[in-house]
Design a protein around this motif. Sequence first.
Motif, PDB file in Angstrom:
ATOM      1  N   VAL A 227     -10.978  23.312  20.612  1.00  0.00           N
ATOM      2  CA  VAL A 227     -11.103  23.931  19.293  1.00  0.00           C
ATOM      3  C   VAL A 227     -11.783  22.994  18.308  1.00  0.00           C
ATOM      4  O   VAL A 227     -12.635  23.418  17.509  1.00  0.00           O
ATOM      5  CB  VAL A 227      -9.713  24.363  18.768  1.00  0.00           C
ATOM      6  CG1 VAL A 227      -9.789  24.801  17.308  1.00  0.00           C
ATOM      7  CG2 VAL A 227      -9.153  25.487  19.626  1.00  0.00           C
ATOM      8  N   ASP A 228     -11.452  21.708  18.343  1.00  0.00           N
ATOM      9  CA  ASP A 228     -12.085  20.764  17.419  1.00  0.00           C
ATOM     10  C   ASP A 228     -13.584  20.652  17.679  1.00  0.00           C
ATOM     11  O   ASP A 228     -14.385  20.547  16.740  1.00  0.00           O
ATOM     12  CB  ASP A 228     -11.424  19.383  17.525  1.00  0.00           C
ATOM     13  CG  ASP A 228     -10.017  19.378  16.948  1.00  0.00           C
ATOM     14  OD1 ASP A 228      -9.800  20.030  15.911  1.00  0.00           O
ATOM     15  OD2 ASP A 228      -9.136  18.729  17.533  1.00  0.00           O
ATOM     16  N   GLU A 229     -13.991  20.693  18.946  1.00  0.00           N
ATOM     17  CA  GLU A 229     -15.408  20.682  19.289  1.00  0.00           C
ATOM     18  C   GLU A 229     -16.088  21.933  18.745  1.00  0.00           C
ATOM     19  O   GLU A 229     -17.187  21.866  18.169  1.00  0.00           O
ATOM     20  CB  GLU A 229     -15.577  20.607  20.799  1.00  0.00           C
ATOM     21  CG  GLU A 229     -17.023  20.561  21.267  1.00  0.00           C
ATOM     22  CD  GLU A 229     -17.123  20.253  22.745  1.00  0.00           C
ATOM     23  OE1 GLU A 229     -17.594  19.162  23.096  1.00  0.00           O
ATOM     24  OE2 GLU A 229     -16.711  21.109  23.572  1.00  0.00           O
ATOM     25  N   ALA A 230     -15.422  23.078  18.900  1.00  0.00           N
ATOM     26  CA  ALA A 230     -15.979  24.339  18.417  1.00  0.00           C
ATOM     27  C   ALA A 230     -16.174  24.316  16.909  1.00  0.00           C
ATOM     28  O   ALA A 230     -17.196  24.801  16.393  1.00  0.00           O
ATOM     29  CB  ALA A 230     -15.068  25.497  18.813  1.00  0.00           C
ATOM     30  N   LEU A 231     -15.212  23.741  16.188  1.00  0.00           N
ATOM     31  CA  LEU A 231     -15.285  23.738  14.723  1.00  0.00           C
ATOM     32  C   LEU A 231     -16.219  22.662  14.205  1.00  0.00           C
ATOM     33  O   LEU A 231     -16.720  22.773  13.081  1.00  0.00           O
ATOM     34  CB  LEU A 231     -13.887  23.551  14.131  1.00  0.00           C
ATOM     35  CG  LEU A 231     -12.878  24.657  14.460  1.00  0.00           C
ATOM     36  CD1 LEU A 231     -11.557  24.406  13.755  1.00  0.00           C
ATOM     37  CD2 LEU A 231     -13.422  26.028  14.100  1.00  0.00           C
TER      38      LEU A 231
END
Length: 278
Positions: A227-231
């Motif tokens: 999720v952090d990579e996506a954001l």
Amino acid sequence: MSTSSETETETENEAETEAGNGNEADTEAGAGTSGRGSRLTLRDAALGRPDAAAVSGVDVDVSPGEILTVVGPSGCGKSTLLRTLAGLLPPLAGTAEQDGRPIDGPGADRALVFQEDALLPWRSLRANVELPLAVQGVPRAERRNQATAWLERVGLAAQAGQLPHRVSGGQRQRAQLARALAGRPRAVLMDEPFGALDAQTRAGMQDLLVEVLHGTGATVVFVTHDVDEALFLGDRVALLGAGRLAAVRAVPRPRDRTAHDDPARTALRRDVLTSLGT
């Protein structure tokens, strides 16, 4: 027994033959569209295989030059969505389009990047990067120059002559990124390309991706479990789950490392994790 260099030359000649079989109009069209991203659209699409639909009712419109990240639990259809946009899987219902035209198969202006580097093991890193240029009919000396320049951009100038098994996993992914972008695709479809890397190398690859994409104009659809990579990467993030596209949300301050603690980013992260049931 053929040597490694002989095999590489034979493969180059095969690529040149394949390029020679194409028509000039295709080559001119490819050259004329470089530097501008494609619009990728799914309209009321059901995605998967005839005996196993993975996700239904998908409506998403990816703007030219946008980075759309896609997250969701394992088996929710993220890779299926990517392969549909790549032209490897036709939609079971609805439509998949590139710039308003149906996607009816793979295209040279859509590059697909996998978690496994997929480099040809008998070709040097430079020869791997040259391959899409050879298929496009770029003369040997020019494609050598372009491949060398791309390897320099991803920090692999010193490893250009090495075979893939002689370099690290992170370096192979750098080479795969250079190969994907060397052909000047209008869309880059990335299936968890950094998933097998350690945290530090992964962060470095994220920064490198942002850097090398700058100025290309390419549209990117990036599948990830992180999720952090996506954001960090996405202009918007698409949430897949329970056989449907749950939401597509705009990301505050994308590609800004200092935005990790931004209240709007924190709230979105919480919403995404809640949507994913984690």
